[in-house]
Design a protein around this motif. Structure first.
Motif, PDB file in Angstrom:
ATOM      1  N   ASP A 161      13.801  19.200  -5.229  1.00 30.33           N
ATOM      2  CA  ASP A 161      14.288  17.864  -4.869  1.00 30.33           C
ATOM      3  C   ASP A 161      15.667  17.615  -5.472  1.00 30.33           C
ATOM      4  O   ASP A 161      16.554  17.033  -4.837  1.00 30.33           O
ATOM      5  N   THR A 169       9.951  19.333  -7.903  1.00 24.29           N
ATOM      6  CA  THR A 169      10.968  18.374  -8.320  1.00 24.29           C
ATOM      7  C   THR A 169      12.324  19.039  -8.525  1.00 24.29           C
ATOM      8  O   THR A 169      13.369  18.442  -8.221  1.00 24.29           O
ATOM      9  N   VAL A 206      12.884  13.657   1.069  1.00 25.41           N
ATOM     10  CA  VAL A 206      12.680  15.065   0.712  1.00 25.41           C
ATOM     11  C   VAL A 206      11.402  15.544   1.391  1.00 25.41           C
ATOM     12  O   VAL A 206      10.547  14.737   1.765  1.00 25.41           O
ATOM     13  N   ARG A 243       8.850  12.692  -7.689  1.00 23.48           N
ATOM     14  CA  ARG A 243       7.694  12.560  -6.795  1.00 23.48           C
ATOM     15  C   ARG A 243       6.415  12.338  -7.601  1.00 23.48           C
ATOM     16  O   ARG A 243       6.176  12.981  -8.614  1.00 23.48           O
TER      17      ARG A 243
END
Length: 519
Positions: free
Chosen positions: A220, A217, A86, A155
């Motif tokens: 993501d 996120t 990502v 992450r």
């Protein structure tokens, strides 16, 4: 210093808009419930992800046997792991990338009955989905028949560029810091410890520190959905995972499929509001616990508050040689409140502490703080702090926190002081600015989202579920209530809750908004 109560399902489990586009990413495929975004193969060409290079959108995941992690052995059976690339910075999607660790077990039923992937986030923020999904597998056995069970380390967490802000030795040393300072010297030490933690996070995370937000996120997740081959995101979020799910629904309403949000974080509350909510929630759970033992809740609360004051003046000895400080004692009280099944352990620990032995409360605190028998600490609280401090724009000063202490004490003489001070200490002198006062979760055009609230939830009080349902929007947020105890509802002993959630995820059956399941 550790936040006294994090929005997490992990404690309960252990006891048992920068970006390339704010759009939904195309039409999201067929929106009909009878199709449910079924995707046995790669995502269709109509699933457009504007601004992203083919190196990301066309990547093929290489699923292989999972390896052991820092916290446990490799899961056996059908669990497989891989890494998803990502963008480090979603404002620069063609730039540097980072890897996210994923785990999956493919659906156990027939291919014809498969719906797609069901993505899980277990809370925190900072919880490792790679570690926590396999133990939860039996709980989701019915869902597993038609869904691939999928989770990941977000992450900044564990195997996905996980952040460790200080050594085990420094973590243990920080346990001696008084988190409810009574003198100027204690206040100085409290704030210095907070600032030092932030510096350690900055050294560990580097440029990642500014790119671990909930919004990052959520983006993501949509790339994950696409690469997994799903036209719709089907999702089960618990505790902090409910905030993440709400943000995802806002950013990608047309891609949001069947979303379950259980143990709901109040999206209308900022830093102070969350602290007040949790103070009320844990006080409510403490009173329910005390009443279950036959004690008067008001008198029992005062006895515990008096015990904590004595420990503040003189920490208790333990069989390990370590001392039980006031903060560790408070953490040891909070941990068993996450699950009603652990209330007897709390009774035993409190009785021992009244007799001058802090061993049992220390063991409870160590469980909450991810400390093992060898003295090694996990990094969940480190990741939690870097994520929440990037999210939270509201950062009260120590002076503002002190002015609010009487309000917090009025809510709870047990939890109020620590919760009140935490509003100033948690992100004190943080190296990066926060992004928002409160998260945006409105999701016009999304399919119905099932929001599950537990009336006895200590960490994410029940009132947040209604507020989440309302902010998702009319026709989107659908609330289900369970009159129970502990953190979360699904899998906690209610056939009514479990069957309602299963019917929604498996058949698309949406219950009436406001449905109530008894205890």
């Amino acid at each position: 210093m550790a936040r006294i109560a994090r929005w997490t399902a992990l404690a309960a489990a252990a006891l048992l808009v920068a970006g390339c586009s704010g759009s939904s990413g195309g039409d999201g495929g067929n929106d009909k419930n009878d199709d449910a975004g079924r995707s046995p193969g790669p995502a269709t060409s109509s699933d457009v992800m504007p601004g992203l290079p083919a190196s990301l959108t066309s990547q093929k995941l290489d699923w292989g046997r999972c390896k052991a992690t820092e916290t446990g052995p490799a899961p056996g059976g059908d669990w497989r792991c891989t890494t998803l690339k990502v963008p480090l910075d979603w404002a620069k999607p063609t730039g540097e990338t980072i890897g996210l660790a994923l785990i999956r077990s493919e659906s156990s039923g027939s291919a014809d009955d498969r719906i797609g992937s069901l993505l899980f986030n277990f809370g925190g923020p900072g919880g490792s989905g790679v570690d926590y999904l396999p133990p939860y597998g039996p709980t989701f056995a019915k869902l597993h028949e038609r869904y691939d069970l999928v989770s990941w380390d977000p992450r900044g967490v564990a195997a996905s560029e996980g952040v460790r802000c200080r050594s085990d030795k420094k973590v243990q040393a920080a346990e001696a810091v008084d988190t409810t300072p009574d003198t100027s010297a204690e206040e100085t030490a409290f704030l210095k410890d907070a600032a030092d933690f932030g510096k350690g996070c900055q050294k560990s995370a580097g440029k990642l520190l500014g790119h671990v937000s909930t919004t990052d996120t959520a983006r993501d997740m949509d790339l994950m959905r696409h690469v997994l081959g799903d036209r719709k995101m089907h999702y089960f979020g618990i505790s902090y995972g409910t905030e993440l799910g709400g943000v995802y629904a806002h950013l990608f309403p047309k891609n949001a499929g069947r979303l379950v949000l259980d143990a709901v974080v109040d999206p209308s509350a900022g830093t102070v509001g969350h602290a007040e909510n949790q103070t009320r929630g844990f006080q409510r759970a403490l009173e329910d616990y005390l009443e279950s033992t036959g004690r008067d809740p008001k008198e029992g609360t005062q006895e515990i508050a008096d015990l904590l004051k004595r420990i503040d003046s003189k920490p208790l000895a333990t069989t390990s040689g370590r001392e039980l400080t006031q903060q560790l004692a408070l953490t040891g009280i909070i941990y068993p409140l996450y699950s009603k099944s652990s209330w007897p352990a709390l009774t035993s620990a409190l009785e021992a502490a009244e007799d001058g032995d802090g061993t049992e409360l220390l063991a409870q605190a160590d469980g909450y703080n991810d400390r093992d028998a060898s003295g090694h600490y996990g990094t969940t609280t480190h990741s939690q702090r870097v994520i929440s401090c990037l999210d939270d724009k509201e950062r009260p000063t120590p002076e503002e926190a002190k002015k609010r202490l009487p309000e917090f004490r009025k809510i709870s003489p047990v939890f109020g002081d620590s919760m009140g001070w935490d509003t100033a200490g948690w992100c004190h002198d943080w190296p990066v600015a926060g992004q928002y006062e409160t998260p945006e979760v409105s999701a016009p055009g999304a399919e119905p989202v099932l929001v599950v609230g537990n009336t006895g939830d200590p960490a994410t009080p029940y009132e947040g579920a209604r507020r989440m349902a309302d902010e998702l929007g009319k026709g989107v947020g659908v609330q289900l209530t369970w009159k129970g105890e502990g953190h979360g509802a699904y899998g906690n002993g209610s056939d009514c809750v479990d069957s309602t959630v299963d019917d929604y995820l498996l058949d698309g059956s949406v219950p009436d908004d406001g449905k109530v399941c008894g205890s």
